[in-house]
Design a protein around this motif. Structure first.
Motif, PDB file in Angstrom:
ATOM      1  N   ASP A   6     -58.372 -13.807 -69.766  1.00  0.00           N
ATOM      2  CA  ASP A   6     -57.158 -14.602 -69.637  1.00  0.00           C
ATOM      3  C   ASP A   6     -57.568 -15.915 -68.981  1.00  0.00           C
ATOM      4  O   ASP A   6     -58.757 -16.178 -68.787  1.00  0.00           O
ATOM      5  CB  ASP A   6     -56.094 -13.845 -68.827  1.00  0.00           C
ATOM      6  CG  ASP A   6     -56.584 -13.450 -67.444  1.00  0.00           C
ATOM      7  OD1 ASP A   6     -57.570 -14.043 -66.953  1.00  0.00           O
ATOM      8  OD2 ASP A   6     -55.989 -12.553 -66.840  1.00  0.00           O
ATOM      9  N   SER A   7     -56.591 -16.756 -68.627  1.00  0.00           N
ATOM     10  CA  SER A   7     -56.962 -18.079 -68.118  1.00  0.00           C
ATOM     11  C   SER A   7     -57.740 -17.995 -66.801  1.00  0.00           C
ATOM     12  O   SER A   7     -58.504 -18.891 -66.463  1.00  0.00           O
ATOM     13  CB  SER A   7     -55.715 -18.948 -67.946  1.00  0.00           C
ATOM     14  OG  SER A   7     -54.792 -18.292 -67.099  1.00  0.00           O
ATOM     15  N   LEU A   8     -57.562 -16.894 -66.056  1.00  0.00           N
ATOM     16  CA  LEU A   8     -58.303 -16.746 -64.794  1.00  0.00           C
ATOM     17  C   LEU A   8     -59.719 -16.246 -65.033  1.00  0.00           C
ATOM     18  O   LEU A   8     -60.687 -16.818 -64.523  1.00  0.00           O
ATOM     19  CB  LEU A   8     -57.564 -15.781 -63.868  1.00  0.00           C
ATOM     20  CG  LEU A   8     -56.245 -16.290 -63.299  1.00  0.00           C
ATOM     21  CD1 LEU A   8     -55.517 -15.174 -62.574  1.00  0.00           C
ATOM     22  CD2 LEU A   8     -56.479 -17.464 -62.355  1.00  0.00           C
ATOM     23  N   SER A   9     -59.857 -15.183 -65.833  1.00  0.00           N
ATOM     24  CA  SER A   9     -61.209 -14.640 -66.027  1.00  0.00           C
ATOM     25  C   SER A   9     -62.062 -15.569 -66.894  1.00  0.00           C
ATOM     26  O   SER A   9     -63.290 -15.529 -66.822  1.00  0.00           O
ATOM     27  CB  SER A   9     -61.155 -13.221 -66.586  1.00  0.00           C
ATOM     28  OG  SER A   9     -60.221 -13.114 -67.623  1.00  0.00           O
ATOM     29  N   LEU A  10     -61.405 -16.424 -67.672  1.00  0.00           N
ATOM     30  CA  LEU A  10     -62.161 -17.448 -68.414  1.00  0.00           C
ATOM     31  C   LEU A  10     -62.954 -18.326 -67.439  1.00  0.00           C
ATOM     32  O   LEU A  10     -64.099 -18.712 -67.703  1.00  0.00           O
ATOM     33  CB  LEU A  10     -61.189 -18.310 -69.231  1.00  0.00           C
ATOM     34  CG  LEU A  10     -61.799 -19.496 -69.984  1.00  0.00           C
ATOM     35  CD1 LEU A  10     -62.718 -19.011 -71.092  1.00  0.00           C
ATOM     36  CD2 LEU A  10     -60.706 -20.390 -70.575  1.00  0.00           C
ATOM     37  N   VAL A  11     -62.347 -18.610 -66.288  1.00  0.00           N
ATOM     38  CA  VAL A  11     -63.019 -19.428 -65.273  1.00  0.00           C
ATOM     39  C   VAL A  11     -64.242 -18.684 -64.714  1.00  0.00           C
ATOM     40  O   VAL A  11     -65.286 -19.284 -64.464  1.00  0.00           O
ATOM     41  CB  VAL A  11     -62.048 -19.804 -64.126  1.00  0.00           C
ATOM     42  CG1 VAL A  11     -62.733 -20.712 -63.115  1.00  0.00           C
ATOM     43  CG2 VAL A  11     -60.796 -20.474 -64.682  1.00  0.00           C
ATOM     44  N   ASP A  12     -64.097 -17.367 -64.558  1.00  0.00           N
ATOM     45  CA  ASP A  12     -65.242 -16.568 -64.098  1.00  0.00           C
ATOM     46  C   ASP A  12     -66.383 -16.649 -65.108  1.00  0.00           C
ATOM     47  O   ASP A  12     -67.549 -16.730 -64.733  1.00  0.00           O
ATOM     48  CB  ASP A  12     -64.836 -15.095 -63.923  1.00  0.00           C
ATOM     49  CG  ASP A  12     -63.892 -14.892 -62.741  1.00  0.00           C
ATOM     50  OD1 ASP A  12     -64.106 -15.538 -61.703  1.00  0.00           O
ATOM     51  OD2 ASP A  12     -62.945 -14.102 -62.880  1.00  0.00           O
TER      52      ASP A  12
ATOM     53  N   VAL B  25     -67.004 -19.100 -67.260  1.00  0.00           N
ATOM     54  CA  VAL B  25     -67.611 -20.435 -67.189  1.00  0.00           C
ATOM     55  C   VAL B  25     -68.530 -20.537 -65.968  1.00  0.00           C
ATOM     56  O   VAL B  25     -69.664 -21.017 -66.063  1.00  0.00           O
ATOM     57  CB  VAL B  25     -66.508 -21.524 -67.148  1.00  0.00           C
ATOM     58  CG1 VAL B  25     -67.111 -22.888 -66.813  1.00  0.00           C
ATOM     59  CG2 VAL B  25     -65.774 -21.579 -68.483  1.00  0.00           C
ATOM     60  N   ALA B  26     -68.054 -20.040 -64.824  1.00  0.00           N
ATOM     61  CA  ALA B  26     -68.860 -20.113 -63.596  1.00  0.00           C
ATOM     62  C   ALA B  26     -70.168 -19.341 -63.766  1.00  0.00           C
ATOM     63  O   ALA B  26     -71.233 -19.786 -63.324  1.00  0.00           O
ATOM     64  CB  ALA B  26     -68.058 -19.562 -62.410  1.00  0.00           C
TER      65      ALA B  26
ATOM     66  N   GLY C  57     -63.546 -28.332 -69.530  1.00  0.00           N
ATOM     67  CA  GLY C  57     -62.422 -27.586 -70.087  1.00  0.00           C
ATOM     68  C   GLY C  57     -62.283 -27.812 -71.582  1.00  0.00           C
ATOM     69  O   GLY C  57     -61.994 -26.893 -72.343  1.00  0.00           O
TER      70      GLY C  57
END
Lengths: 81, 147, 123
Positions: A38-44, A46-47, A59
């Motif tokens: 989801d939009s949160l785990s997508l950030v994980d 990328v990190a 982004g």
């Protein structure tokens, strides 16, 4: 790093972080569906890629990377540059 | 980090959208590039204080507002919008270890580091100290509403 | 801290391993004036605290959540008098005074907050 090594490194890092089987990660597979992002785990994600390969992903770039194959190509291009 | 706050008291409201009784930072010290530092001196009328200590929600909110102030400060200096600080929400909190609850009268200082940002979500790590003692560490994601 | 002031427990029941609390928010609470003015939203940290206070009610003692392994806020909670909130809690004593807590706040079919944490009992 050759492409096979790169693919192996990506797959093992993602499989561990998102608790999926490495065999589910294929070049044609959709990243978001396979990893249930989801939009949160997508950030994980990328990190994790940024940290493992020492690159930055914007982004806009991440929005265009839909499959694992596209992700491998993207990392390959960025790490060469 | 600057020794003197760049923003404090009422001026903090230029950086974060929260208002009383939900303001959990009272000073912002700036920071270099991907880092930001904010502080809070704990008062006994703090809404998250009980038995003379600031409890978990107060600590986590303090961390989140340090992150919000970092965004607010950077938006101001890049003059993207110059106006009111954006509303933001915590997306998630991970690996938040609280070594002890700080006491009324103590000043907590939180140092956040931006790890990455994807669109309107920033991933940051945070370390909260009383003097040199680390009382809490965590990882937080903050949604920033930009419209 | 927040029970009987920020939120009220209307019903408490047990469903096999899980404890279920039906709660409602006090829409007049001053927290909503500050978070945010004209745009009230239950702060994520208050959602954590509500789960904790329900767990304290089950345990019969205070808890300190000193290890929030993960807390995900998937959907905002916007206070309204009609809003029916369910908090489900699963607790496990690990060793001595330490407990493991899994809490979920939901409104209807929507999952709002999911907390996985460890803490210690304050006896």
């Amino acid at each position: 790093m050759d492409k096979n090594e790169l693919i192996k490194k990506v797959n093992s890092a993602l499989a561990e972080e998102f608790e999926v089987e490495e065999s589910d990660i294929t070049p044609e597979a959709n990243i978001k569906q396979t990893l249930s992002l989801d939009s949160l785990s997508l950030v994980d994600m990328v990190a994790l890629i940024e940290e493992n390969f020492g690159i930055k992903i914007t982004g806009q770039e991440v929005a265009q990377i839909l499959t694992f194959g596209a992700l491998y190509d993207f990392i390959e291009t960025k790490t060469k540059g | 980090m600057n020794k003197e706050p760049l923003y404090q008291g009422e001026k903090i409201k230029d950086l974060i959208p929260q208002r009383e009784p939900m303001m959990m930072i009272d000073s912002y010290y700036g920071g270099n590039g991907n880092e930001g530092v904010a502080g809070l001196t704990i008062k006994d009328n703090n809404i998250f204080c009980e038995n003379g200590m600031l409890h978990e929600p107060g600590i986590v909110e303090h961390v989140a507002q340090t992150a919000a102030a970092f965004n607010g400060y950077n938006n101001r200096i890049s003059a993207q919008n110059g106006g009111e600080p954006h509303i933001g929400y915590i997306g998630d909190v991970k690996n938040c270890i609280i070594n002890r609850l700080p006491n009324v009268g103590e000043t907590i200082i939180t140092h956040i580091t931006l790890i990455t940002r994807v669109l309107n979500v920033g991933l940051m790590t945070a370390e909260t100290k009383v003097n040199d003692e680390v009382i809490a560490t965590c990882q937080i994601k903050l949604f920033e509403k930009t419209d | 801290m927040l029970l009987d002031n920020y939120f009220y427990i209307e019903k408490q029941e047990k469903d096999e391993e899980d404890f279920l609390f039906l709660v409602r928010l006090n829409t007049e609470h001053p927290i909503f004036n500050g978070h945010f003015p004209g745009n009230p939203i239950s702060p994520g940290v208050c959602n954590i605290q509500m789960i904790k206070e329900c767990a304290e009610r089950i345990m019969g003692c205070q808890l300190t959540l000193d290890n929030i392994k993960q807390c995900k806020f998937s959907n905002l909670i916007i206070p309204s008098s009609e809003l029916r909130i369910t908090i489900s809690i699963r607790l496990q004593q690990i060793e001595g005074d330490r407990i493991k807590l899994h809490g979920i706040i939901s409104t209807g079919d929507i999952k709002n907050t999911e907390l996985k944490a460890e803490g210690k009992m304050i006896l």
